[in-house]
Design a protein around this motif. Structure first.
Motif, mmCIF file in Angstrom:
data_model
loop_
_atom_site.group_PDB
_atom_site.id
_atom_site.type_symbol
_atom_site.label_atom_id
_atom_site.label_comp_id
_atom_site.label_asym_id
_atom_site.label_seq_id
_atom_site.Cartn_x
_atom_site.Cartn_y
_atom_site.Cartn_z
ATOM 1 N N UNK A 90 29.734 82.508 24.393
ATOM 2 C CA UNK A 90 31.189 82.409 24.602
ATOM 3 C C UNK A 90 31.690 80.958 24.595
ATOM 4 N N UNK A 91 30.989 80.045 23.929
ATOM 5 C CA UNK A 91 31.383 78.623 24.011
ATOM 6 C C UNK A 91 32.048 78.143 22.733
ATOM 7 N N UNK A 92 32.669 79.055 21.970
ATOM 8 C CA UNK A 92 33.293 78.639 20.702
ATOM 9 C C UNK A 92 34.351 77.567 20.925
ATOM 10 N N UNK A 93 35.147 77.747 21.980
ATOM 11 C CA UNK A 93 36.236 76.779 22.197
ATOM 12 C C UNK A 93 35.701 75.418 22.620
ATOM 13 N N UNK A 94 34.597 75.443 23.379
ATOM 14 C CA UNK A 94 33.978 74.162 23.759
ATOM 15 C C UNK A 94 33.617 73.403 22.483
ATOM 16 N N UNK A 95 33.035 74.125 21.526
ATOM 17 C CA UNK A 95 32.643 73.503 20.254
ATOM 18 C C UNK A 95 33.869 73.033 19.472
ATOM 19 N N UNK A 96 34.866 73.903 19.365
ATOM 20 C CA UNK A 96 36.032 73.549 18.548
ATOM 21 C C UNK A 96 36.755 72.337 19.145
ATOM 22 N N UNK A 97 36.963 72.362 20.452
ATOM 23 C CA UNK A 97 37.633 71.213 21.087
ATOM 24 C C UNK A 97 36.787 69.955 20.910
ATOM 25 N N UNK A 98 35.478 70.111 21.111
ATOM 26 C CA UNK A 98 34.583 68.963 20.950
ATOM 27 C C UNK A 98 34.633 68.423 19.531
ATOM 28 N N UNK A 99 34.685 69.329 18.557
ATOM 29 C CA UNK A 99 34.714 68.863 17.172
ATOM 30 C C UNK A 99 36.035 68.158 16.874
ATOM 31 N N UNK A 100 37.116 68.659 17.471
ATOM 32 C CA UNK A 100 38.402 67.980 17.296
ATOM 33 C C UNK A 100 38.328 66.570 17.894
ATOM 34 N N UNK A 101 37.628 66.436 19.023
ATOM 35 C CA UNK A 101 37.450 65.089 19.601
ATOM 36 C C UNK A 101 36.723 64.195 18.603
ATOM 37 N N UNK A 102 35.689 64.762 17.964
ATOM 38 C CA UNK A 102 34.939 63.978 16.970
ATOM 39 C C UNK A 102 35.852 63.535 15.824
ATOM 40 N N UNK A 103 36.696 64.463 15.335
ATOM 41 C CA UNK A 103 37.617 64.102 14.254
ATOM 42 C C UNK A 103 38.584 63.005 14.704
ATOM 43 N N UNK A 104 39.090 63.151 15.930
ATOM 44 C CA UNK A 104 40.013 62.145 16.453
ATOM 45 C C UNK A 104 39.328 60.801 16.624
ATOM 46 N N UNK A 105 38.051 60.855 17.034
ATOM 47 C CA UNK A 105 37.284 59.608 17.190
ATOM 48 C C UNK A 105 37.144 58.904 15.844
ATOM 49 N N UNK A 106 36.956 59.700 14.778
ATOM 50 C CA UNK A 106 36.844 59.074 13.461
ATOM 51 C C UNK A 106 38.166 58.398 13.102
ATOM 52 N N UNK A 146 37.794 69.920 27.024
ATOM 53 C CA UNK A 146 36.396 70.188 26.664
ATOM 54 C C UNK A 146 35.586 70.504 27.928
ATOM 55 N N UNK A 147 35.786 69.695 28.969
ATOM 56 C CA UNK A 147 35.010 69.883 30.197
ATOM 57 C C UNK A 147 35.478 71.137 30.938
#
Lengths: 206, 236, 402
Positions: free
Chosen positions: C114-130, C203-204
């Protein structure tokens, strides 16, 4: 799984944990300080700002009896080429006993300027042209009798009437508490140049 | 890889399409043999002041840094480095040559060398300085193996000697090759310092900073162990 | 004291929050070394905020003075070099941690239900970091900054319909200049950064809602003790706080070693072309992105067509968002999925190879390897839905191991 609580280990481990926690925090605080000190230090004026902070003035165009006022660190600095007559008035004001601090005991000037001329070279007065009272820029009134019949020459502040002699020593009856401040400077009569380097730290500007 | 990058840079910046030397003489990059310490950097600074500073600035540096970073005395800096052009002690190390004049005399203004070492690398600068050859076709009379059509003349020729395009010695220099190479290496050391002025500070305080971090890590490890012993006991 | 804390807690849920997220948040007891990355990322972001604040106290965002002001930080500001190296090397270390953190997630199936949103939010953070790294990279206005800005904004130009106007909007003029620097600074320190902070909070919160995964990919909440606490869980505080403190020590030792002994990491963390002032008349010897963006750049180059290349690049950037749904195997952790594990490692190695190639000049000798690596990397995503349905799995343990 149940976690073994402190009491089951006995006091030894509790002391050990407390000691280690304290030691780690102490070293952690040192690390934090080690980061904080350079960070705050970085906000000090930079070398570029310091290089731009000293002003060199060419003295050749200033004829005896004339003055120039130059901006230095966003403050007006007056340089006066005093004639022997003007220097003579400095003794006169002292003899009259009208000065608040004739011997310049208040450190409003660097030690090398602690004399009746308040300068490195008697002829050349270099000082910050800011009234010690409330930071106005005093008028320069070198002519005798120009402010009052007894006036021997000096500075007169347009804001609250503070009066100074030609060494910027404050005259009794003025609201200003001290003589005007003299910055640290270097002056060479050979090269005919004066370099104002920094504020004399003990001096009270206004 | 780095060689390729340099060559690309040269081609693009000099706007010369295709040079014959590239195919025939592959540039042999020389590594300057110097120990990078305050002594060599100071020697390099002196040499730089005598031979390079007439045209080149290192404007990111200030004279006072030579005292703070290298331990020269103020008197030494004033006598050996500062030019008699009214330079200020806290001022930047700037060449007295007006840039527009320099552009007129030499074709393009001599570059500011503040960051040159980090940009091109010590090897490049060292090899470049030792790769000048006599080429009468050039307006200055000089050409360079690693920087063809360079605007700068070989001002060090009286010391290092003059060589022809094939490497033949035309005039020997006043210095022996070993001495001359040592001087050039010193200049390279100075330029390395100029582009990385925090080097000596970093080397001086680095061990203490790492030391205290290691101490913190060791204490944190024991603290962690003192807690995680709970779980180990359970597993027994 | 207790009366004071009662007064505060009546108005602000301090104790409750600490209980929920620290002392009574049960994390699996079998976290391994890869799990340090999360807390270290949080630390590094705080350090970036601090060093960034002090950099901005000296930075001048105009095309005339930006480069000189940054060199002023390096030469004239007291400890300025330390602060700039902290900020610049910090970026590379953040991306090392980000890639570790994401790879760990994929390795143990932390992105799965059930952690899909954790991943999606985390990936958005990665995109924003780029995006944050890119705009930050333009600010010092070295020649690299200038040309990186040119190239990236011209990639935008290729977007259908909105491309040209979006490019002008980003640049604020016909080219990269003061207007660009000022809006990039605003993006860097205000917009992107605040969104990153908010996304980290989400994310947290999302993670703590469902609980942490673990290397075995099993649910620790299935086995609870009589007190209702998971048998394989330990309270995050004090167990993981002290453990992470040790991780912080190791990581900061690495960080200061980099700052003091290899601040440019031989041109990898700080490219040599950053030491030349921006010059619109002199192109770079070769335009290569920083190492953490170069895999995508290599994929762009692998395709001999501008629009398909950009399409491949955008696809490869966005595909991982779908991973929770591309994977259809009920088993989460690669520990019990040998085929998935091999695929993941191949994709990871391809990604590293692309990172290396992206840093190399665009020579024909690299084309083959570039294309093979791109195919292998994208192949992971394309094959996953099918392979995950038919792959063999090993029996999953009931309780966590190790």
């Amino acid at each position: 799984m149940t976690i073994v609580t402190d009491s089951e280990h006995g006091h030894k481990n509790i002391t050990r944990r407390r000691f280690l926690a304290a030691a780690t925090s102490a070293v952690g605080a040192v690390v934090a300080g080690m980061v904080a000190v350079p960070l705050v230090d970085s906000l000090e004026p930079t070398a570029a700002a310091e290089a731009a902070s000293s002003t060199t003035v060419d003295l050749t165009p200033i004829e005896p009896g004339m003055q120039v006022t130059v901006p230095w660190q966003k403050k007006p600095v007056i340089i006066i080429n005093r004639t022997p007559e003007m220097l003579a008035t400095l003794k006169e004001t002292m003899q009259k006993g009208i000065l608040k601090d004739p011997l310049c005991k208040v450190p409003q000037q660097p030690p090398y300027c602690t004399n009746m001329y308040r300068s490195r070279v008697p002829e050349w007065y270099v000082g910050i042209r800011i009234c010690n009272h409330l930071c106005c820029i005093p008028h320069y009134r070198p002519k005798k009798g120009s402010v009052a019949p007894w006036w021997l020459g000096g500075f007169h502040c347009p804001c609250h009437g503070s009066m100074y002699d030609l060494s910027a020593r404050v005259i009794q009856g003025s609201p200003a508490p001290h003589n005007m401040a003299v910055p640290e400077y270097e002056l060479s009569t050979e090269k005919m140049s004066a370099t104002i380097t920094h504020m004399y730290p003990k001096a009270h500007l206004c | 890889m780095s060689t390729y990058r340099y060559l690309c840079f040269l081609l693009v910046s000099m706007l010369i399409p295709g040079i014959a030397w590239g195919a025939e003489n592959t540039v042999h990059w020389m590594t300057p043999h110097y120990t990078f310490n305050r002594t060599t950097v100071i020697a390099g600074a002196r040499y730089f002041a005598d031979h390079c500073m007439a045209c080149h600035s290192v404007s990111s540096l200030r004279y006072e840094y030579l005292r703070a970073d290298l331990g020269m005395t103020k008197k030494e800096v004033e006598e050996d480095i500062m030019l008699p052009n009214g330079a200020a002690w806290k001022g930047q190390i700037v060449s007295p040559m007006p840039p527009d004049m320099a552009a007129k005399w030499l074709g393009k203004p001599p570059p500011n060398l503040s960051h040159m070492d980090r940009y091109l690398g010590s090897k490049f600068i060292y090899t470049y300085l030792l790769s000048f050859y006599w080429d009468p076709a050039r307006p200055s009379g000089w050409n360079n193996y690693v920087f063809p059509m360079v605007a700068m003349p070989n001002i060090l020729a009286p010391w290092g000697g003059t060589v022809g395009p094939k490497g033949q010695v035309i005039f020997p220099g006043r210095l022996s090759p070993a001495e001359y190479h040592k001087n050039v290496a010193d200049v390279v050391a100075f330029l390395r310092y100029a582009s990385d002025p925090s080097y000596f500070t970093r080397m001086a305080i680095g061990p203490y900073v790492i030391g205290i971090m290691v101490l913190f890590t060791i204490l944190a490890y024991f603290l962690k162990a003192a807690y995680w012993i709970d779980l180990k006991k359970k597993r027994k | 004291m207790s009366r004071f804390s009662a007064w505060v807690n009546k108005r602000l849920p301090v104790d409750e929050t600490i209980r929920e997220h620290m002392t009574e948040y049960f994390a699996p007891r079998n976290f391994n070394i890869l799990y340090y990355a999360g807390s270290l990322l949080l630390l590094m972001i705080v350090l970036q905020l601090i060093s960034g604040f002090f950099l901005m106290a000296h930075y001048v965002p105009t095309s005339q003075d930006a480069f000189a002001s940054v060199q002023g930080i390096m030469y004239d500001t007291k400890w300025g070099w330390l602060i700039r190296y902290m900020h610049v090397d910090g970026v590379s270390l953040i991306f090392i941690l980000l890639y570790t953190h994401m790879f760990r997630g994929l390795l143990y199936g932390s992105h799965r239900a059930p952690r899909e949103l954790v991943w999606v939010i985390g990936y958005v953070i990665y995109l924003l970091m780029m995006a944050e790294a890119f705009v930050g990279y333009v600010l010092p206005f070295g020649n690299l900054s200038y040309w990186a800005g040119e190239v990236i904004t011209s990639i935008m130009h290729a977007l259908p319909v909105v491309g040209p106007s979006l490019t002008t909007l980003t640049r604020g003029g016909p080219g990269i200049g003061s207007a660009t620097l000022q809006r990039f600074l605003a993006l860097h320190v205000v917009l992107f950064f605040l969104i990153i902070l908010a996304a980290i909070a989400l994310h947290i919160v999302a993670l703590h809602r469902v609980g942490s995964n673990n290397p075995d990919g099993i649910d620790i909440k299935k086995h609870k003790g009589p007190d209702g606490k998971p048998l394989d869980g330990v309270p995050f505080h004090p167990y993981y706080t002290v453990k992470d403190l040790f991780g912080v020590g190791v990581w900061l030792t690495i960080f200061v070693s980099v700052i003091f002994y290899a601040p440019t990491m031989h041109g990898v963390f700080m490219e040599r072309t950053t030491f030349l002032a921006a010059n619109p008349m002199v192109s770079l010897p070769d335009v290569t992105p920083p190492w953490y963006l170069s895999p995508y750049y290599a994929m762009l180059r692998a395709v001999p067509n501008k629009y398909y290349g950009i399409a491949i690049m955008i696809t490869s950037v966005l595909l991982p968002l779908l991973l929770p749904w591309l994977d259809r195997n009920p088993v989460r952790s690669s520990r019990y999925r040998p085929v998935y594990r091999i695929m993941l490692i191949v994709a990871g190695i391809s990604f590293i190879i692309l990172a290396w190639i992206g840093q190399e000049p665009p020579l024909p000798k690299y084309f083959l390897i570039e294309r093979v690596a791109t195919a292998l990397y994208l192949g992971f995503y394309l094959l996953l839905p099918f392979v995950s349905m038919i792959e063999p799995t090993r029996p999953v343990p009931e309780r966590v191991t190790g």
